[in-house]
Design an enzyme around this catalytic site. Structure first.
Site, PDB file in Angstrom:
ATOM      1  N   VAL A   1      -3.183 -30.839  41.880  1.00  0.00           N
ATOM      2  CA  VAL A   1      -2.313 -31.393  40.849  1.00  0.00           C
ATOM      3  C   VAL A   1      -2.322 -32.908  41.001  1.00  0.00           C
ATOM      4  CG1 VAL A   1       0.059 -31.534  39.972  1.00  0.00           C
ATOM      5  CG2 VAL A   1      -0.834 -29.343  40.788  1.00  0.00           C
ATOM      6  N   CYS A   2      -2.294 -33.609  39.894  1.00  0.00           N
ATOM      7  CA  CYS A   2      -2.195 -35.066  39.879  1.00  0.00           C
ATOM      8  C   CYS A   2      -3.346 -35.692  40.680  1.00  0.00           C
ATOM      9  CB  CYS A   2      -0.829 -35.488  40.409  1.00  0.00           C
ATOM     10  SG  CYS A   2      -0.339 -37.175  40.029  1.00  0.00           S
ATOM     11  N   GLY A   3      -3.064 -36.598  41.599  1.00  0.00           N
ATOM     12  CA  GLY A   3      -4.110 -37.263  42.368  1.00  0.00           C
ATOM     13  C   GLY A   3      -4.763 -36.385  43.406  1.00  0.00           C
TER      14      GLY A   3
ATOM     15  N   GLY B   1      -4.460 -29.671  37.728  1.00  0.00           N
ATOM     16  CA  GLY B   1      -3.421 -30.132  36.817  1.00  0.00           C
ATOM     17  C   GLY B   1      -3.404 -31.638  36.726  1.00  0.00           C
ATOM     18  N   GLY B   2      -2.909 -32.141  35.620  1.00  0.00           N
ATOM     19  CA  GLY B   2      -2.781 -33.580  35.429  1.00  0.00           C
ATOM     20  C   GLY B   2      -1.621 -34.142  36.232  1.00  0.00           C
TER      21      GLY B   2
END
Length: 221
Positions: free
Chosen positions: A103-105, A152-153
């Site tokens: 997720v994310c970074g 995920g973003g």
């Protein structure tokens, strides 16, 4: 619900953004058949980038085989992105896991561990350029599914990610029931949740704001 059982490994580290992992954990951990491990090098308390303190329950050394491995991002992730023990653990578990996720970074960690070669992945919008430089096609969707790589973003996309993974593991109906039980019915007060919607002026201000939040490198004055 099927009788399927999965071991889920969530990576915790100093400087992580709690919601990146707490979102997926909240969605997935209560599901029957999911055995969750919260993992870091040691069992010492970890301070997240917002000052919250969390406790891992599993170390790299005593972690069992994982069916699903997931890592998030964080304001302080640069300090551990190249940690050899962490990358070695990701390579080992990611090489045999049924699903390699982030997720994310967190997709930066997967890329540096060599787990995204030939795959498309999501990341926080501010990290797309970095992910591209690592040789990964950066998608701009809330969730990107590329075979068994599910990413995920930014930050809040962890809930969408968790529901998407729930659908893959247990079927759409269970995912819908889970969403209802969480009352996940987002209605944001402002329509500025992506750079495409926010516009260049607000994006520039957000980048400057974020740069002020990132810790200075150790030894810097």
């Amino acid at each position: 619900m099927t009788d399927s059982k999965y071991t889920l490994g969530l990576i915790f580290y100093p400087g992580m953004t709690a919601l990146d992992i707490i979102g997926p954990q909240q969605v997935l951990s209560p599901l029957p058949g999911i055995e969750t491990y919260r993992i870091w090098k040691t069992l010492d308390p970890i301070t997240t980038d917002d000052g919250m303190v969390v406790l891992p329950d599993t170390t790299f050394d005593n972690c069992p085989h994982l069916d699903i491995i997931c890592i998030g991002g964080g304001i302080g992730q640069a300090a551990v992105e190249d940690d050899p023990e962490l990358l070695a653990f990701l390579r080992k578990q990611g090489g045999t896991a049924k699903y390699v996720t982030s997720v994310c970074g967190g997709s930066v960690f997967l890329a540096k561990a060599g787990l995204l070669e030939g795959y498309r992945a999501a990341i926080h919008w501010a990290g797309r350029e970095q992910l591209t430089k690592l040789g990964v096609e950066a998608g701009n969707g809330r969730v990107v599914v590329d075979r068994n790589r599910i990413t995920g973003g930014g930050v809040t996309a962890g809930i969408d990610f968790g529901l998407t993974l729930t659908s893959i593991l247990f079927g759409e109906e269970i995912a819908k029931i889970t969403q209802l039980l969480l009352e996940y019915n987002p209605a944001p007060p402002f329509d500025t949740g992506s750079p495409e919607k926010a516009g260049p002026e607000l994006v520039e201000k957000a980048m400057l704001f974020m740069q002020q939040m990132i810790p200075a490198p150790v030894g810097a004055k």
